[in-house]
Every structure is written in structure tokens, then in C-alpha cells.
Design a protein around this motif. Structure first.
Motif, PDB file in Angstrom:
ATOM      1  N   TYR A   1       0.792  -1.236   0.000  1.00 49.84           N
ATOM      2  CA  TYR A   1       0.000   0.000   0.000  1.00 49.84           C
ATOM      3  C   TYR A   1       0.823   1.285   0.000  1.00 49.84           C
ATOM      4  O   TYR A   1       0.345   2.327  -0.412  1.00 49.84           O
ATOM      5  N   TRP A   2       2.030   1.267   0.538  1.00 52.79           N
ATOM      6  CA  TRP A   2       2.926   2.430   0.519  1.00 52.79           C
ATOM      7  C   TRP A   2       2.252   3.687   1.087  1.00 52.79           C
ATOM      8  O   TRP A   2       2.279   4.759   0.495  1.00 52.79           O
ATOM      9  N   GLN A   3       1.659   3.524   2.268  1.00 52.51           N
ATOM     10  CA  GLN A   3       0.921   4.616   2.915  1.00 52.51           C
ATOM     11  C   GLN A   3       1.873   5.470   3.765  1.00 52.51           C
ATOM     12  O   GLN A   3       1.783   5.510   4.984  1.00 52.51           O
ATOM     13  N   VAL A   4       2.786   6.154   3.071  1.00 51.23           N
ATOM     14  CA  VAL A   4       3.805   6.969   3.735  1.00 51.23           C
ATOM     15  C   VAL A   4       3.936   8.289   2.987  1.00 51.23           C
ATOM     16  O   VAL A   4       4.426   8.315   1.855  1.00 51.23           O
ATOM     17  N   HIS A   5       3.530   9.380   3.616  1.00 48.77           N
ATOM     18  CA  HIS A   5       3.559  10.677   2.927  1.00 48.77           C
ATOM     19  C   HIS A   5       4.970  11.155   2.639  1.00 48.77           C
ATOM     20  O   HIS A   5       5.192  11.996   1.756  1.00 48.77           O
ATOM     21  N   LYS A   6       5.973  10.635   3.351  1.00 44.46           N
ATOM     22  CA  LYS A   6       7.351  11.109   3.184  1.00 44.46           C
ATOM     23  C   LYS A   6       7.914  10.807   1.797  1.00 44.46           C
ATOM     24  O   LYS A   6       8.875  11.429   1.381  1.00 44.46           O
ATOM     25  N   TYR A   7       7.319   9.866   1.099  1.00 40.84           N
ATOM     26  CA  TYR A   7       7.796   9.552  -0.241  1.00 40.84           C
ATOM     27  C   TYR A   7       7.395  10.615  -1.266  1.00 40.84           C
ATOM     28  O   TYR A   7       7.964  10.671  -2.346  1.00 40.84           O
ATOM     29  N   PHE A   8       6.403  11.443  -0.924  1.00 40.07           N
ATOM     30  CA  PHE A   8       5.931  12.392  -1.931  1.00 40.07           C
ATOM     31  C   PHE A   8       5.604  13.781  -1.395  1.00 40.07           C
ATOM     32  O   PHE A   8       5.249  14.668  -2.170  1.00 40.07           O
ATOM     33  N   LEU A   9       5.745  14.006  -0.088  1.00 41.10           N
ATOM     34  CA  LEU A   9       5.330  15.293   0.466  1.00 41.10           C
ATOM     35  C   LEU A   9       6.116  16.467  -0.111  1.00 41.10           C
ATOM     36  O   LEU A   9       5.575  17.554  -0.292  1.00 41.10           O
ATOM     37  N   ASP A  10       7.396  16.255  -0.431  1.00 40.82           N
ATOM     38  CA  ASP A  10       8.215  17.319  -1.025  1.00 40.82           C
ATOM     39  C   ASP A  10       7.731  17.690  -2.422  1.00 40.82           C
ATOM     40  O   ASP A  10       8.136  18.728  -2.968  1.00 40.82           O
ATOM     41  N   TYR A  11       6.900  16.845  -2.999  1.00 40.37           N
ATOM     42  CA  TYR A  11       6.382  17.090  -4.352  1.00 40.37           C
ATOM     43  C   TYR A  11       4.862  17.217  -4.307  1.00 40.37           C
ATOM     44  O   TYR A  11       4.155  16.826  -5.236  1.00 40.37           O
ATOM     45  N   MET A  12       4.387  17.801  -3.222  1.00 42.97           N
ATOM     46  CA  MET A  12       2.950  17.919  -2.980  1.00 42.97           C
ATOM     47  C   MET A  12       2.239  18.658  -4.115  1.00 42.97           C
ATOM     48  O   MET A  12       1.168  18.237  -4.568  1.00 42.97           O
ATOM     49  N   GLU A  13       2.814  19.750  -4.584  1.00 38.66           N
ATOM     50  CA  GLU A  13       2.155  20.524  -5.639  1.00 38.66           C
ATOM     51  C   GLU A  13       2.088  19.747  -6.945  1.00 38.66           C
ATOM     52  O   GLU A  13       1.083  19.811  -7.663  1.00 38.66           O
ATOM     53  N   GLN A  14       3.165  19.015  -7.266  1.00 37.37           N
ATOM     54  CA  GLN A  14       3.144  18.204  -8.488  1.00 37.37           C
ATOM     55  C   GLN A  14       2.113  17.080  -8.387  1.00 37.37           C
ATOM     56  O   GLN A  14       1.419  16.776  -9.364  1.00 37.37           O
ATOM     57  N   ILE A  15       2.001  16.484  -7.186  1.00 33.52           N
ATOM     58  CA  ILE A  15       1.010  15.425  -6.981  1.00 33.52           C
ATOM     59  C   ILE A  15      -0.402  15.992  -7.142  1.00 33.52           C
ATOM     60  O   ILE A  15      -1.262  15.424  -7.845  1.00 33.52           O
ATOM     61  N   LYS A  16      -0.643  17.133  -6.509  1.00 31.43           N
ATOM     62  CA  LYS A  16      -1.975  17.744  -6.587  1.00 31.43           C
ATOM     63  C   LYS A  16      -2.298  18.198  -8.004  1.00 31.43           C
ATOM     64  O   LYS A  16      -3.459  18.197  -8.417  1.00 31.43           O
ATOM     65  N   GLN A  17      -1.277  18.563  -8.760  1.00 33.51           N
ATOM     66  CA  GLN A  17      -1.499  18.950 -10.147  1.00 33.51           C
ATOM     67  C   GLN A  17      -1.964  17.750 -10.976  1.00 33.51           C
ATOM     68  O   GLN A  17      -2.813  17.880 -11.863  1.00 33.51           O
ATOM     69  N   GLN A  18      -1.414  16.582 -10.675  1.00 33.79           N
ATOM     70  CA  GLN A  18      -1.836  15.366 -11.378  1.00 33.79           C
ATOM     71  C   GLN A  18      -3.222  14.905 -10.929  1.00 33.79           C
ATOM     72  O   GLN A  18      -3.938  14.255 -11.684  1.00 33.79           O
TER      73      GLN A  18
END
Length: 300
Positions: free
Chosen positions: A123-140
Motif C-alpha cells: 500500500y505504501w501509505q507513507v507521505h514522506k515519499y511524496f510530500l516534497d512534491y505535494m504541488e506536483q502530486i496535486k497537479q496530477q
């Protein structure tokens, strides 16, 4: 069930220790992040997508996402994924290391031996893998306009935004009643009281996989709405994201409603065990909950 959760946790810890013993990743060698597994429901799949996408950005890796996963997500989100690894390129990779992870943060997840191609499993339920790229994630993960139009139409018909403060509530029941722990009604009512004390006029909008139960239990109050049965999971998630504040219970669905919120200054109140770890899983607090999530016994 306890054995199942402990088994997942021990697997994650074993993998974590194994990778700690590896050499640190060499950025000069081309790497690949691969996502083919489709586990759980929408919240779980968003965690898996975000972790894969975040890791690819952090390490400048090529990303492969199975076409079925992309097609499914694109029914709800206006995604713009470019330069993805093709299936033929994937088939030509010399070796792929599959890493199973539930919710443990593995600092050096990429290693420098014979394989620079890792496939995410679990499941990879860890925000640390993507929190630094929050804006890019939200853009997708921008909701399709048809979904936003439907949700905004529902909200505008039922809420005077100039008068009332909207608080979205996610209530997970369904299969969790049999195999996992769910949040108590006492927690939900206490969380609602927190916002009623803090704001002059509040309206609560509930999304759930058991809306009939929610209408019977909470819907008798004039300041409580439950989203229509016709709403899809994506409609409900968009509803949460458009509320000013959020109350979370068990499960990952509400987590993503709060993460994708349009109101960056909104309060996010979540249920948890006494040590502030998730109520329904054995995950570390700082791996699972971002810093802006609050706990009912730690709020103003």
C-alpha cells in the motif's frame, strides 16, 4: 486480524533493515520505478500512485505505471503524465526488484548493486515519499470538471458559504466493521463539537460507504448533510476537498480528501490511538500523518 497486521508490519521492518544494509543509491545510474499492482480502494491506490510518482521525481527515475491504473485514475482526475516508460521498455529491463511495504518509511529505498529497477508492492501509505512534491502530486490529481460541477451544484444548493463554515466528515464502515477498527460515534460527535465551539455557524457534510447509517445516526441534525447515494467515490472525495475543514475517521479515503483540500489553512482533525498512530493500522505517526493533521486531544 491482529496476526495479519503484525505480519505486514514485520515484513516492512525486515525490508527496512535490509535496505539500510545496502549501499546508498548512485544517482549517475539510470533507475526505474514501476507500479503495476492495484490494491484496495481509491485511497490506497492514490497512496501507491503518489509514492511511485514522488520517488521518480526525487531520484530522477523513469516511471512505469500500468495502463489499467492510469485509465482508472483518469476517470476521476485530469492527469498529464509524460515520459512514462513504455511496456516494451519495461520488458527489456534486465532485472526488477519488488519491494513490499505497507506503511514504513525506507530512507534508502533505491540501492546500488545489480538492480536499479524497483516495483512497488503493497500500500505504501507513507507521505514522506511524496510530500516534497505535494504541488506536483496535486497537479496530477485535479478532479475532472464534470465532477467539480456536480459537487459544487450540490454544495451551492445546500450551503450558504457566506454564512456557514463547511466541515467535511469521512465515515468508513463497510468491510472495516468485520476486519478492522472503525471510529466511534462518540469521537465523531466530539469532533463536531470542536468545530461548533470554534466557529459561529457550521454545516457538516458527511461522505461514507454507509450513507443510510449516517443519515439515521447523524442526519437528524439540521446542520448535517449526507452526500447523495448517486455520488461516486470520486464525487465524495471531491466534496471533502471542497470543504473548509475536515474530520477523518478510519481508512485512507478521508486522508486524501484532506490532502487534496482546496483550503490550505483548513483544520484537519483525525482519529487515532492514544499514541497518535492510525486507529486502524500499525503505522508510525510521523510516517502516516502530515504535520498539519491534528488530534482530538491535541487541539485548541
Amino acid at each position: 486480524m491482529l496476526f495479519y497486521l503484525l505480519n505486514i508490519h514485520s515484513k516492512s521492518l525486515y525490508i527496512l533493515q535490509s535496505w539500510k544494509n545496502k549501499t546508498i543509491f548512485n544517482d549517475s545510474i539510470e533507475c526505474h520505478i514501476i507500479l503495476r499492482e492495484r490494491s484496495g480502494r481509491l485511497g490506497n491506490r492514490l497512496f501507491m500512485f503518489a509514492s511511485a510518482y514522488g520517488l521518480s521525481l526525487k531520484h530522477s527515475c523513469q516511471l512505469y505505471i500500468d495502463r489499467n491504473i492510469i485509465d482508472e485514475l483518469q476517470t476521476s482526475f485530469d492527469m498529464n503524465l509524460t515520459s512514462l516508460l513504455s511496456k516494451s521498455q519495461l520488458n527489456n529491463l534486465p532485472s526488477i526488484t519488488k519491494i513490499e511495504n505497507h506503511c514504513s518509511y525506507i530512507p534508502n529505498v533505491l540501492h546500488s548493486n545489480n538492480s536499479y529497477s524497483i516495483e512497488l508492492s503493497g500500500y505504501w501509505q507513507v507521505h514522506k515519499y511524496f510530500l516534497d512534491y505535494m504541488e506536483q502530486i496535486k497537479q496530477q490529481l485535479r478532479f475532472k470538471q464534470s465532477i467539480l460541477d456536480r459537487v459544487n451544484n450540490f454544495l451551492e444548493k445546500n450551503i450558504n458559504k457566506n454564512v456557514s463554515t463547511s466541515v467535511g466528515i469521512h465515515i468508513r464502515r463497510g468491510d472495516f466493521l468485520l476486519v478492522r477498527r472503525v471510529s466511534s460515534n462518540k469521537y465523531i460527535f466530539n469532533a463536531m463539537s470542536h468545530f461548533l465551539i470554534k466557529y459561529h455557524s457550521v454545516i457538516f457534510i458527511i461522505v461514507s460507504d454507509d450513507k443510510e447509517y449516517c443519515r439515521k445516526t447523524f442526519g437528524q441534525n439540521k446542520n448535517v448533510l449526507v452526500t447523495p447515494d448517486s455520488f461516486s467515490a470520486a464525487d465524495d472525495l471531491a466534496t471533502l476537498s471542497l470543504c473548509k475543514h475536515t474530520i477523518l475517521t478510519a481508512g485512507t479515503f478521508g486522508w486524501w480528501g484532506a490532502f487534496l483540500s482546496h483550503n490550505r489553512l483548513g483544520d484537519v482533525l483525525t482519529d487515532s490511538k492514544s499514541d497518535h498512530t492510525p486507529i486502524d493500522s500499525n503505522c508510525r505517526q510521523d510516517d502516516y500523518f502530515p504535520s498539519w493533521f491534528s488530534f482530538l486531544n491535541n487541539t485548541n
